[in-house]
Design a protein around this motif. Sequence first.
Motif, PDB file in Angstrom:
ATOM      1  N   TYR A 311       0.800  -1.082  -0.004  1.00 17.96           N
ATOM      2  CA  TYR A 311       0.162   0.038  -0.004  1.00 17.96           C
ATOM      3  C   TYR A 311       1.021   1.238   0.198  1.00 17.96           C
ATOM      4  CZ  TYR A 311      -3.471   3.327   1.268  1.00 17.96           C
ATOM      5  OH  TYR A 311      -4.441   4.786   1.248  1.00 17.96           O
ATOM      6  N   ARG A 312       0.649   2.106  -0.999  1.00 14.78           N
ATOM      7  CA  ARG A 312       1.155   3.644  -0.986  1.00 14.78           C
ATOM      8  C   ARG A 312      -0.077   4.634  -1.182  1.00 14.78           C
ATOM      9  NH1 ARG A 312       4.210   0.436   0.540  1.00 14.78           N
ATOM     10  NH2 ARG A 312       6.741   0.170  -0.173  1.00 14.78           N
ATOM     11  N   ILE A 313       0.098   5.603  -0.384  1.00 12.08           N
ATOM     12  CA  ILE A 313      -0.934   6.721  -0.696  1.00 12.08           C
ATOM     13  C   ILE A 313      -0.398   7.627  -1.915  1.00 12.08           C
ATOM     14  CG2 ILE A 313       0.067   8.385   0.737  1.00 12.08           C
ATOM     15  CD1 ILE A 313      -2.953   9.184   1.645  1.00 12.08           C
ATOM     16  N   GLU A 314      -1.330   7.813  -2.779  1.00 10.78           N
ATOM     17  CA  GLU A 314      -0.948   8.678  -3.947  1.00 10.78           C
ATOM     18  C   GLU A 314      -1.258   9.982  -4.189  1.00 10.78           C
ATOM     19  OE1 GLU A 314      -0.460   4.712  -7.248  1.00 10.78           O
ATOM     20  OE2 GLU A 314      -2.565   5.157  -6.458  1.00 10.78           O
ATOM     21  N   ILE A 315      -1.460  10.683  -3.151  1.00  8.68           N
ATOM     22  CA  ILE A 315      -2.047  11.929  -3.119  1.00  8.68           C
ATOM     23  C   ILE A 315      -0.971  12.788  -3.827  1.00  8.68           C
ATOM     24  CG2 ILE A 315      -2.037  14.129  -1.690  1.00  8.68           C
ATOM     25  CD1 ILE A 315      -3.238  12.402   0.559  1.00  8.68           C
ATOM     26  N   ALA A 319      -1.681  12.392 -11.158  1.00 10.96           N
ATOM     27  CA  ALA A 319      -2.923  11.695 -11.905  1.00 10.96           C
ATOM     28  C   ALA A 319      -2.431  10.780 -12.636  1.00 10.96           C
ATOM     29  CB  ALA A 319      -3.956  12.724 -12.143  1.00 10.96           C
ATOM     30  N   HIS A 320      -1.810  10.950 -13.831  1.00 12.15           N
ATOM     31  CA  HIS A 320      -1.465   9.765 -14.862  1.00 12.15           C
ATOM     32  C   HIS A 320      -0.690   8.841 -14.434  1.00 12.15           C
ATOM     33  CE1 HIS A 320       1.925  12.395 -15.316  1.00 12.15           C
ATOM     34  NE2 HIS A 320       2.422  11.611 -15.934  1.00 12.15           N
ATOM     35  N   ARG A 321      -0.122   8.987 -13.366  1.00  8.58           N
ATOM     36  CA  ARG A 321       0.989   7.858 -12.841  1.00  8.58           C
ATOM     37  C   ARG A 321       0.166   7.147 -11.779  1.00  8.58           C
ATOM     38  NH1 ARG A 321       6.325  10.629 -11.474  1.00  8.58           N
ATOM     39  NH2 ARG A 321       6.739   8.447 -10.654  1.00  8.58           N
ATOM     40  N   ARG A 322      -0.722   7.267 -11.339  1.00  8.97           N
ATOM     41  CA  ARG A 322      -1.440   6.591 -10.117  1.00  8.97           C
ATOM     42  C   ARG A 322      -1.815   5.355 -10.583  1.00  8.97           C
ATOM     43  NH1 ARG A 322      -4.953  11.815  -8.568  1.00  8.97           N
ATOM     44  NH2 ARG A 322      -3.422  12.996  -7.658  1.00  8.97           N
ATOM     45  N   ARG A 323      -1.481   4.545  -9.628  1.00  7.38           N
ATOM     46  CA  ARG A 323      -2.224   3.097 -10.119  1.00  7.38           C
ATOM     47  C   ARG A 323      -3.486   2.594  -9.409  1.00  7.38           C
ATOM     48  NH1 ARG A 323       0.286  -2.813  -8.016  1.00  7.38           N
ATOM     49  NH2 ARG A 323      -1.284  -4.093  -9.104  1.00  7.38           N
ATOM     50  N   VAL A 338      -8.225  -7.178   2.287  1.00 10.39           N
ATOM     51  CA  VAL A 338      -8.901  -7.937   1.257  1.00 10.39           C
ATOM     52  C   VAL A 338      -9.179  -7.125  -0.026  1.00 10.39           C
ATOM     53  CG1 VAL A 338      -9.920  -9.477   2.460  1.00 10.39           C
ATOM     54  CG2 VAL A 338     -11.235  -7.407   1.887  1.00 10.39           C
ATOM     55  N   GLY A 339      -8.812  -5.442   0.009  1.00  7.58           N
ATOM     56  CA  GLY A 339      -8.984  -5.030  -1.071  1.00  7.58           C
ATOM     57  C   GLY A 339      -8.786  -3.323  -0.556  1.00  7.58           C
ATOM     58  N   ARG A 340      -8.858  -2.560  -1.759  1.00  7.42           N
ATOM     59  CA  ARG A 340      -8.886  -1.118  -1.501  1.00  7.42           C
ATOM     60  C   ARG A 340     -10.085  -0.494  -2.130  1.00  7.42           C
ATOM     61  NH1 ARG A 340      -2.918  -1.132  -2.719  1.00  7.42           N
ATOM     62  NH2 ARG A 340      -3.220  -3.417  -2.355  1.00  7.42           N
ATOM     63  N   ILE A 341     -10.354   0.654  -1.876  1.00  9.29           N
ATOM     64  CA  ILE A 341     -11.700   1.181  -2.512  1.00  9.29           C
ATOM     65  C   ILE A 341     -11.481   2.829  -2.594  1.00  9.29           C
ATOM     66  CG2 ILE A 341     -12.840   1.517  -0.079  1.00  9.29           C
ATOM     67  CD1 ILE A 341     -15.426   0.554  -1.680  1.00  9.29           C
ATOM     68  N   ASP A 342     -11.684   3.084  -3.793  1.00  7.07           N
ATOM     69  CA  ASP A 342     -11.648   4.813  -3.951  1.00  7.07           C
ATOM     70  C   ASP A 342     -13.089   5.348  -4.013  1.00  7.07           C
ATOM     71  OD1 ASP A 342     -11.245   7.231  -5.000  1.00  7.07           O
ATOM     72  OD2 ASP A 342     -10.372   6.413  -6.942  1.00  7.07           O
ATOM     73  N   MET A 343     -13.167   6.099  -2.951  1.00  8.65           N
ATOM     74  CA  MET A 343     -14.546   6.530  -2.586  1.00  8.65           C
ATOM     75  C   MET A 343     -14.669   8.163  -2.179  1.00  8.65           C
ATOM     76  SD  MET A 343     -15.815   4.218   0.517  1.00  8.65           S
ATOM     77  CE  MET A 343     -15.035   4.550   2.068  1.00  8.65           C
ATOM     78  N   SER A 344     -15.582   8.692  -2.204  1.00  9.81           N
ATOM     79  CA  SER A 344     -15.441  10.147  -1.669  1.00  9.81           C
ATOM     80  C   SER A 344     -17.038  10.343  -1.532  1.00  9.81           C
ATOM     81  CB  SER A 344     -15.381  11.090  -2.690  1.00  9.81           C
ATOM     82  OG  SER A 344     -15.878  11.164  -4.092  1.00  9.81           O
TER      83      SER A 344
END
Length: 399
Positions: A311-315, A319-323, A338-344
Motif C-alpha cells: 500500500y502506498r498513498i498516491e496524493i 494523476a496519470h501515474r497513479r495505479r 482484502v482490497g482497496r476502495i476509491d470513494m468520496s
Amino acid sequence: MSDRPLLRNGTARRLFLDRHGLLAPPSGPGRGADLMSVIRGLGFVQLDSVSTVERAHHMILHARRTAYRPAHLAPLLDRDRLLFEHWTHDAAILPTDWLPHWRHRFARDAARLQRRWKTWREPGYEARFTPVLDRIAAEGPLRSDDFTGERPGRSTGWWDWHPSKTALEYLWRTGQLAVARRDGFRKVYDLASRIYPDHPQVSETETLDWAATAALDRLGFASPGELAAFWDLATPEEMKTWAVAAANSGMVEEILVEGADGRRHPRLARPGTVAEAQALPPAPGQIRVLSPFDPMIRDRARTERLFGFHYRIEIFVPAHRRRWGYYVFPLLEGERLVGRIDMSADRKAGALHVAALWPEPGVRMGTGRRARLDAALARTARFAGLDTVTWAPDALRPD
C-alpha cells in the motif's frame, strides 16, 4: 536450530490486530471514557486535513467504534483537556498525562528545527518569537491568519509560511505555545501555560524507558527501529541500547515472527507474548474501512511483511501515474486485508460515491463478501452524514 519462540504469521496478525483495537467487534458508545480508552490503547491518533469522506483521525476512531461521530472528540480535546495535540512521526492527538515525556521532545526539537529551518524557511522568523508570544499573551488564542500583512497574496502551502506562521509552529513544536483548538482545520494557538497542566518532571532515562515499553505494548512485537519510530521520542541508537539492557534484565525476549511470505524475522517481545497470542480469539468477519493513516498500516513495509499487502498513498503522485487513486482506503475483513476502495463524499447528492474497488489477488467478491462490504459502506455513509451509497458503473476493477 533456533530456540527462540516462533510466532506464526496468522497468530502474529491476530496479535497485531488485537493491539491495534481491531480484533474485537467495534461496539461501544465511542464517546467519553470509552473513546478515551480507544485512544489510550492506540497511543495516539494521527491528524490529517484530507477529507474525501471524513478526516483521518475520525476514520481511525470510527473503524474501532461504529457509534463514534466527529463531534465526540472535541470535548476530550478542547474542553476537558484529556488530550493534547503535538508531534509523533506527524501531528497527532495524545493523552495529556503523557505530556511530561514530550517536554524532552520540546528541547530536542528546539535544536533540530533551528538546524533544518535555516534552509527550509525564510530568514527572520526568530525575530518574531517575542512579538508573537506578547500578542497572544495580551489578546488570547490566535490563528496564523491573525498575523496579516507580512506577505501580499495568499500562501500556497507549508513551504510558503510567513515569518509569524513559522514562529508560531516553532513555538508550538518547542512547547512554548499549545494548540487550544482547531477552527475547521486551522490551529488556534495559546500560551502553553494556559493549556497544559502542571506535571512532575521526568528524566530522559525515564522517558526512554516509557517510550520503549509503551510502544512495545502497543505493537506486540517490534525491532528497535520500530520502537524508535512509534513515538519518535528517541533515536534508533538509543533504542538499540535500551533493547540490549532490557534483554539482559529479562524485560524482553527475542522471538521469531513469520511474515506473509514464510520468512522469519527476529523481533523483541514481552516474555509470554507468543502464548498470549495463541490464546486470542479470531476477529469477527465483518469488513472495516481503514484510513490511509490508520496506525495498523502506518508502517507500509511492516504491513507488506505481515499481511502481504502493498500500500502506498498516491496524493502526491501525478494523476496519470497513479495505479489506484488519489486517496484509496484499505479494506480489512477479519484478519485479512482484502482490497482497496476509491470513494468520496458527494455532499450535494448526499451520497458516498464509490469510483473503484480493487479486490486483492485471490479475493472473490461473492454474495457474502459483497453483503459485508455493503454493510461497511452503509455504516461509513451514516458516519459521514450521508444518506446513500452510489457506485460508478465500472467500479469493480481487476487487480
